[in-house]
Design an enzyme around this catalytic site. Structure first.
Site, PDB file in Angstrom:
ATOM      1  N   ASP A  31       0.717  -1.141  -0.008  1.00 37.97           N
ATOM      2  CA  ASP A  31       0.025  -0.144   0.056  1.00 37.97           C
ATOM      3  C   ASP A  31       0.895   1.117  -0.097  1.00 37.97           C
ATOM      4  O   ASP A  31       1.879   1.394   0.625  1.00 37.97           O
ATOM      5  CB  ASP A  31      -0.991  -0.060   1.245  1.00 37.97           C
ATOM      6  CG  ASP A  31      -2.301   0.698   0.841  1.00 37.97           C
ATOM      7  OD1 ASP A  31      -2.973   0.253   0.751  1.00 37.97           O
ATOM      8  OD2 ASP A  31      -1.948   1.924   0.902  1.00 37.97           O
ATOM      9  N   ASN A  32       0.682   2.287  -0.657  1.00 42.69           N
ATOM     10  CA  ASN A  32       1.207   3.286  -1.035  1.00 42.69           C
ATOM     11  C   ASN A  32       0.762   4.495   0.152  1.00 42.69           C
ATOM     12  O   ASN A  32       1.558   5.674   0.210  1.00 42.69           O
ATOM     13  CB  ASN A  32       1.391   4.111  -2.162  1.00 42.69           C
ATOM     14  CG  ASN A  32      -0.107   4.580  -2.718  1.00 42.69           C
ATOM     15  OD1 ASN A  32      -1.001   4.327  -2.062  1.00 42.69           O
ATOM     16  ND2 ASN A  32       0.019   5.436  -3.712  1.00 42.69           N
ATOM     17  N   THR A  48      -5.431  -4.229  12.444  1.00 43.66           N
ATOM     18  CA  THR A  48      -6.482  -5.390  12.557  1.00 43.66           C
ATOM     19  C   THR A  48      -6.093  -6.425  11.833  1.00 43.66           C
ATOM     20  O   THR A  48      -6.045  -7.564  12.094  1.00 43.66           O
ATOM     21  CB  THR A  48      -7.935  -4.786  12.029  1.00 43.66           C
ATOM     22  OG1 THR A  48      -8.282  -3.580  12.634  1.00 43.66           O
ATOM     23  CG2 THR A  48      -8.966  -5.535  12.016  1.00 43.66           C
ATOM     24  N   GLN A  86      -6.072  -4.938  -5.443  1.00 42.77           N
ATOM     25  CA  GLN A  86      -7.233  -4.183  -4.959  1.00 42.77           C
ATOM     26  C   GLN A  86      -6.830  -2.593  -4.946  1.00 42.77           C
ATOM     27  O   GLN A  86      -7.691  -1.627  -4.791  1.00 42.77           O
ATOM     28  CB  GLN A  86      -7.557  -4.448  -3.455  1.00 42.77           C
ATOM     29  CG  GLN A  86      -8.047  -5.889  -2.952  1.00 42.77           C
ATOM     30  CD  GLN A  86      -9.273  -6.378  -3.841  1.00 42.77           C
ATOM     31  OE1 GLN A  86     -10.149  -5.843  -3.757  1.00 42.77           O
ATOM     32  NE2 GLN A  86      -8.874  -7.521  -4.754  1.00 42.77           N
ATOM     33  N   ALA A  87      -5.516  -2.317  -5.101  1.00 44.37           N
ATOM     34  CA  ALA A  87      -4.691  -1.146  -5.235  1.00 44.37           C
ATOM     35  C   ALA A  87      -5.611  -0.363  -6.414  1.00 44.37           C
ATOM     36  O   ALA A  87      -5.547  -0.838  -7.539  1.00 44.37           O
ATOM     37  CB  ALA A  87      -3.332  -1.118  -5.252  1.00 44.37           C
ATOM     38  N   SER A 130     -14.917  -2.503 -11.397  1.00 44.51           N
ATOM     39  CA  SER A 130     -16.023  -1.692 -10.872  1.00 44.51           C
ATOM     40  C   SER A 130     -17.492  -1.362 -11.458  1.00 44.51           C
ATOM     41  O   SER A 130     -17.130  -1.582 -12.769  1.00 44.51           O
ATOM     42  CB  SER A 130     -15.626  -0.111 -10.482  1.00 44.51           C
ATOM     43  OG  SER A 130     -16.380   0.965 -10.259  1.00 44.51           O
ATOM     44  N   TYR A 154     -12.113   7.709 -13.999  1.00 44.34           N
ATOM     45  CA  TYR A 154     -12.121   6.696 -13.161  1.00 44.34           C
ATOM     46  C   TYR A 154     -12.590   5.372 -13.774  1.00 44.34           C
ATOM     47  O   TYR A 154     -11.750   4.202 -13.993  1.00 44.34           O
ATOM     48  CB  TYR A 154     -12.755   6.860 -11.762  1.00 44.34           C
ATOM     49  CG  TYR A 154     -12.703   5.788 -10.985  1.00 44.34           C
ATOM     50  CD1 TYR A 154     -11.681   5.267 -10.301  1.00 44.34           C
ATOM     51  CD2 TYR A 154     -14.270   5.024 -10.878  1.00 44.34           C
ATOM     52  CE1 TYR A 154     -11.940   4.061  -9.556  1.00 44.34           C
ATOM     53  CE2 TYR A 154     -14.218   3.857  -9.861  1.00 44.34           C
ATOM     54  CZ  TYR A 154     -13.177   3.266  -9.418  1.00 44.34           C
ATOM     55  OH  TYR A 154     -13.095   2.398  -8.554  1.00 44.34           O
ATOM     56  N   LYS A 158     -10.433   1.872 -14.986  1.00 49.90           N
ATOM     57  CA  LYS A 158     -10.645   0.458 -14.350  1.00 49.90           C
ATOM     58  C   LYS A 158     -11.044  -0.261 -15.456  1.00 49.90           C
ATOM     59  O   LYS A 158     -10.795  -1.696 -15.323  1.00 49.90           O
ATOM     60  CB  LYS A 158     -11.731   0.551 -13.365  1.00 49.90           C
ATOM     61  CG  LYS A 158     -11.673   1.551 -12.145  1.00 49.90           C
ATOM     62  CD  LYS A 158     -10.393   0.865 -11.355  1.00 49.90           C
ATOM     63  CE  LYS A 158     -11.204  -0.464 -10.611  1.00 49.90           C
ATOM     64  NZ  LYS A 158      -9.851  -1.216  -9.799  1.00 49.90           N
ATOM     65  N   ILE A 195     -22.976   6.676   2.648  1.00 50.15           N
ATOM     66  CA  ILE A 195     -23.478   6.048   3.896  1.00 50.15           C
ATOM     67  C   ILE A 195     -22.816   6.736   5.040  1.00 50.15           C
ATOM     68  O   ILE A 195     -23.335   7.016   5.899  1.00 50.15           O
ATOM     69  CB  ILE A 195     -23.503   4.589   3.865  1.00 50.15           C
ATOM     70  CG1 ILE A 195     -24.570   4.111   2.762  1.00 50.15           C
ATOM     71  CG2 ILE A 195     -23.828   4.001   5.372  1.00 50.15           C
ATOM     72  CD1 ILE A 195     -24.338   2.488   2.475  1.00 50.15           C
TER      73      ILE A 195
END
Length: 328
Positions: A31-32, A48, A86-87, A130, A154, A158, A195
Site C-alpha cells: 500500500d502506498n 487489525t 485491490q490497489a 467496478s 475513473y 478501471k 452512507i
C-alpha cells in the site's frame, strides 16, 4: 498460501488481508498510503490485519510502496501464490480533475502486476473492477453483457485495467478473474462515501446532504459479501478469464437511503440538496446471476440490514472512527 494484497491497507483490501491472515495464510500487503482520505483509518486496518494473523496462525507483512514501482511489484509477486489486486486511485469526481494520475495508477500499475504475474506463473490473479465500467445504463440491471461505456476517467481506467487483465490471462495462460464491485460499504469503510457521511451527520445533529434530487439509485454491497466472493476464488478454481458482477441486487434511491438513516438516528432533521456532479452515475443495479452460477455467490445482506449493522458498528467505534470521518 502466500497471498499478496495490493491496496491491502484500504477498505476492501484491508478486510481481505484480515480474513486471509485469520484463515492462516501468509499475507503480504502492498500500500502506498495515498492521502485520499485520513490515513489513520488505513493504519487501523493494518493493526487489525496483524491481530488477525496472531489470532489465526497466519502471518502479515506490510510493504509501503506503489504499484507503479515495477521492480518492487516484481519482487513481491515472485513470493506470492495468489495476487489480489485491490490497489487503485479511487473516486469518480476527483478523476475528472486529474485523469492522468488515474491512468498511471489504475492502468499502468495493473500492467506492472500483470507483467510480474506472467513472468512468475502465479496460481491466480483476482482484481477489483467496478460498476463504473458500465456508464450510462441502456437497461437495468446491468449484466456482464451490457456495453461498457464509462463516463468518468475513473471508470475508463478501471475498464482498461480489467481488459488488460483478461487479455493477459488469455495470452499468457494464467488464471485471471475481475470482480466488478457495486458500491461497497460496511465497517471501516472510506469516510467520503454517502452512507458514512449520512450516518456521521445525523449522529451529530446535521442534515444529510444529497447531491442531485435524490432519485438516483445505487446497488450497495455489504463488505462481508465482497470478502466471501474473493475467498471463493482462493479456495476453488472458478470464473477464470471472466469479469463478474458482485452486487447486492437490492436497489435503493439515495433520497430513501438518507431518509431511512435520518429516521433511525435524528428524525427531526430535514434533508439538504446540492448540485449533482456530472460524472456521478444516475443508476447502478447489478445482475448477479453469473456470480451465482460461477461462484455460488449470494448476497447475504439487504441494504437495510447492512446499514443497520454499520450504524451499530459506527456507534461502537465512534471514539476513533468518527473524528477521522469528520475531518476527511
Amino acid at each position: 498460501m502466500n497471498v499478496l494484497v495490493t491496496g491491502g491497507a484500504g477498505f476492501i483490501g484491508g478486510n481481505l488481508a484480515e480474513r486471509f491472515a485469520r484463515d492462516g495464510h501468509s499475507v503480504t500487503v502492498l500500500d502506498n498510503f495515498d492521502p485520499f482520505y485520513d490515513l489513520d483509518i488505513k493504519h487501523h486496518n493494518v493493526e487489525t490485519g496483524r491481530e488477525a494473523a496472531t489470532d489465526g496462525g497466519g502471518s502479515y507483512e506490510l510493504v509501503e510502496g506503489d504499484v507503479r514501482d515495477a521492480d518492487l511489484v516484481a519482487d513481491l509477486v515472485a513470493d506470492a501464490d495468489y495476487v489480489y489486486h485491490q490497489a487503485a486511485q479511487a473516486g469518480v469526481r476527483p478523476s475528472v480533475e486529474n485523469p492522468r494520475k488515474y491512468h498511471e495508477v489504475n492502468a499502468d500499475g495493473t500492467l506492472n502486476i500483470l507483467d510480474a504475474c506472467r513472468d512468475e506463473g502465479i496460481e491466480r490473479f483476482v482484481m477489483a473492477s467496478s460498476s463504473s465500467v458500465y456508464g450510462v445504463p441502456r437497461y437495468l440491471p446491468y449484466d456482464e453483457e451490457h456495453p461498457t461505456t464509462p463516463v468518468s476517467p475513473y471508470g475508463a481506467s478501471k475498464l482498461s485495467a480489467e481488459r488488460y487483465a483478461c487479455a493477459y490471462g488469455e495470452v499468457y495462460d494464467f488464471p485471471v478473474v475481475a470482480l466488478r464491485y457495486f458500491t461497497v460499504y460496511g465497517p471501516r469503510m472510506r469516510p467520503n462515501m454517502a452512507i458514512s457521511n449520512f450516518v456521521s451527520r445525523c449522529m451529530n445533529g446535521e442534515p444529510p446532504i444529497i447531491y442531485g434530487d435524490g432519485t438516483q439509485t445505487r446497488d450497495f454491497t455489504f463488505i462481508d459479501d465482497v470478502v466471501e466472493a474473493n475467498v471463493t476464488l482462493l479456495e476453488e478454481d472458478a470464473a477464470d478469464g471472466e469479469a463478474v458482477n458482485i452486487g447486492s441486487t437490492d436497489n435503493i434511491e439515495i433520497k430513501t437511503l438518507a431518509e431511512e438513516i435520518r429516521d433511525q438516528l435524528a428524525p427531526d432533521l430535514d434533508l439538504v440538496f446540492e448540485a449533482r456532479h456530472d460524472a456521478d452515475a444516475e443508476h447502478t443495479h447489478a445482475d448477479t446471476s453469473k456470480a451465482s452460477e460461477l461462484l455460488d455467490y449470494e448476497a447475504s445482506h439487504t441494504i437495510r440490514e447492512g446499514v443497520s449493522k454499520f450504524i451499530d458498528w459506527y456507534e461502537a467505534n465512534r471514539e476513533w472512527y468518527e473524528p477521522l470521518v469528520r475531518r476527511s
